[in-house]
Write an enzyme that holds these catalytic residues in place. Sequence first.
Site, mmCIF file in Angstrom:
data_model
loop_
_atom_site.group_PDB
_atom_site.id
_atom_site.type_symbol
_atom_site.label_atom_id
_atom_site.label_comp_id
_atom_site.label_asym_id
_atom_site.label_seq_id
_atom_site.Cartn_x
_atom_site.Cartn_y
_atom_site.Cartn_z
ATOM 1 N N ARG A 115 0.856 -1.187 0.000
ATOM 2 C CA ARG A 115 0.000 0.000 0.000
ATOM 3 C C ARG A 115 0.893 1.238 0.000
ATOM 4 N NH1 ARG A 115 -2.066 3.194 4.458
ATOM 5 N NH2 ARG A 115 -3.934 4.315 3.826
ATOM 6 N N HIS A 137 -2.447 11.057 0.595
ATOM 7 C CA HIS A 137 -1.955 10.842 1.952
ATOM 8 C C HIS A 137 -1.322 12.154 2.420
ATOM 9 C CE1 HIS A 137 -0.646 7.481 4.905
ATOM 10 N NE2 HIS A 137 -0.309 8.631 5.469
ATOM 11 N N GLU A 140 -7.098 8.823 5.937
ATOM 12 C CA GLU A 140 -7.310 9.530 7.196
ATOM 13 C C GLU A 140 -7.683 10.995 7.017
ATOM 14 O OE1 GLU A 140 -4.060 9.017 9.897
ATOM 15 O OE2 GLU A 140 -4.290 6.841 9.972
ATOM 16 N N ASN A 143 -7.485 2.313 9.700
ATOM 17 C CA ASN A 143 -6.186 2.477 10.354
ATOM 18 C C ASN A 143 -6.434 2.558 11.846
ATOM 19 O OD1 ASN A 143 -5.208 2.699 7.776
ATOM 20 N ND2 ASN A 143 -4.517 4.820 7.964
ATOM 21 N N TYR A 195 -4.424 2.452 15.751
ATOM 22 C CA TYR A 195 -3.199 2.386 16.560
ATOM 23 C C TYR A 195 -3.481 2.251 18.049
ATOM 24 C CZ TYR A 195 -0.650 3.632 12.367
ATOM 25 O OH TYR A 195 -0.121 3.609 11.108
ATOM 26 N N GLU A 241 -3.637 0.134 8.137
ATOM 27 C CA GLU A 241 -2.456 0.501 8.936
ATOM 28 C C GLU A 241 -2.634 0.029 10.366
ATOM 29 O OE1 GLU A 241 -1.202 4.625 9.051
ATOM 30 O OE2 GLU A 241 -1.583 4.852 6.901
HETATM 31 C C1 GBH Z 1 -1.105 7.301 10.608
HETATM 32 O O1 GBH Z 1 -1.772 8.308 11.282
HETATM 33 C C2 GBH Z 1 -0.666 7.840 9.287
HETATM 34 O O2 GBH Z 1 -1.524 7.441 8.236
HETATM 35 C C3 GBH Z 1 0.773 7.549 8.950
HETATM 36 O O3 GBH Z 1 1.153 8.362 7.897
HETATM 37 C C4 GBH Z 1 1.619 7.725 10.189
HETATM 38 O O4 GBH Z 1 2.979 7.621 9.908
HETATM 39 C C5 GBH Z 1 1.202 6.676 11.172
HETATM 40 O O5 GBH Z 1 -0.159 6.715 11.425
HETATM 41 C C6 GBH Z 1 1.945 6.760 12.499
HETATM 42 O O6 GBH Z 1 1.680 7.934 13.172
HETATM 43 O O7 GBH Z 1 -6.130 13.930 17.178
HETATM 44 O O8 GBH Z 1 -4.508 14.874 18.659
HETATM 45 O O9 GBH Z 1 -5.987 13.131 19.331
HETATM 46 C C7 GBH Z 1 -1.820 8.242 12.663
HETATM 47 C C8 GBH Z 1 -3.220 8.314 13.193
HETATM 48 C C9 GBH Z 1 -4.571 9.873 14.310
HETATM 49 C C10 GBH Z 1 -2.933 8.637 15.539
HETATM 50 C C11 GBH Z 1 -4.622 10.893 15.395
HETATM 51 C C12 GBH Z 1 -2.979 9.673 16.632
HETATM 52 C C13 GBH Z 1 -4.485 11.144 17.823
HETATM 53 C C14 GBH Z 1 -4.043 12.546 17.654
HETATM 54 N N1 GBH Z 1 -3.273 9.240 14.272
HETATM 55 N N2 GBH Z 1 -4.278 10.272 16.671
HETATM 56 S S1 GBH Z 1 -5.222 13.704 18.246
#
Ligand code: GBH
Length: 482
Positions: A75, A118, A163, A296, A298, A380
Amino acid sequence: MTSFPPGFLWGSATAAAQIEGAAFEDGKEASIWDAFARIPGAILNGDTPDVAVDHYHRMPADVALMKELGLQSYRFSTSWARIRPGDAYTNQAGLDFYSRLVDELLGAGILPWLTLYHWDLPQALEEKGGWANRDTAYRFRDYAEVVYEALGDRVQHWTTFNEPFCSSLLGYASGVHAPGRQEPAAAVAAVHHQHLGHGLAVARLRELGAQNLGITLNLTNAVPRDPSDPVDLEAARRIDALNNRIFLDPLLRGEYPADIRADLAEFGLDTVSETGLVRPGDLEIIAQPLEFLGVNHYHDDQVSGHSLGGGGADDAGDPHGVKGGRAVSSPFVNAEYVTFPLRDLPLTAMGWEVHPAGLRTLLVRLGQEYPTLPPLYVTENGAAYDDVVSHDGAAADGSEGAEAVHDELRTSYIEQHVAAVSDAIADGADVRGYFVWSLLDNYEWAWGYGKRFGIVRVDYDTLVRTPKDSAHAYAAIIAAAG
Ligand code: GBH
């Protein structure tokens, strides 16, 4: 014991601005990230994406590495600023790069999984208002068409946006991401205009013959700290609204939910009018059937409506570990008061909680709440840790042994989340694939090169790639599942 349906797709993911480098080569012009990186304090250590991991020049070797690891799919994203730099013309050299990438992947037996956006809007379009300008949605459709015409004969899987939460609310309200604006009205407009751009592109690519179309959302469970406390429940409702439902509902139900329309009424989300933010016909364009939804994931957010008593994440001044150094505000428009107290769970180097059960809950919930949900792909999932390089088998003559990274924590993060996906499938979730973030250590946005998510280490001095233990563990997962 994990088990996966036949045909379950295993891959890994990257994004153009995070890996390519060659930021001003072969006709590429600045994206909003190239411009943002030059604002003092925007990025940790002032790191820029100028070189990144030089994938633009090392692409064939990177594809060979993917093949070695047994990846079934890759991807990646295409860079709008490489292909339609100022939006006035098409840069053939930019398209040629992706054409070579696709051929290289197909030659290696790897399925290309292409994302059109992206986060790297051409700076020329930001100067015309960026995503706050409705016209950008139409420019996105034109860009999508150009990419499809060049690659549609070989690429089957097309994702419009990665995202939109980040490229609207983090970019235009919080300011932690490019373009670094802190304007709530622009952020809400950006949400709607990205939805519209998605819908316009889906309609156009369909006309041109595309058969597998989807979008990727970052979805986050909002867990109320005390489910019997109405203040915490209200906070969780608001965060669920802005992280999840403001994206899911227009796409899958053709409407903004009533509570969100009320919360954001002052920005025009509650009315449909010829001159307003939401115009007649917009929601029909946005809510077209899709073949897949990319998820995605995390971490979860534990959410409270009370201020933190101490020891919570907010006390570090960095609620979600996204800040690179500059003063940023909350991305949660009209819910800025909400706090995110940490639970007693292990944390990654981003300060994100490790709680694999959250992924299972999320995947199952989507199927229960959205009757028209298309098949899901985890597009992701992964973790940053402070890796240590060791030299295995150092010889008695003093010569150093081979470099290795024994990243047990990342390996266990991936194994546990893969198991959570298997559990979700057993619970009835229709999940068809998993992509680990990320193939390579890379440019982690506001954190620059300071956070490493790769299953393959990149030495930022020599740019040499070394698969970490997690890469071998992931290869073993793929081999066992297949
Ligand atoms: C992804 O986004 C991305 O797609 C990627 O490019 C990146 O490298 C990877 O993750 C690692 O970071 O809104 O202040 O509460 C991360 C998704 C969304 C995770 C927002 C943290 C909380 C921040 N992120 N989230 S906040």
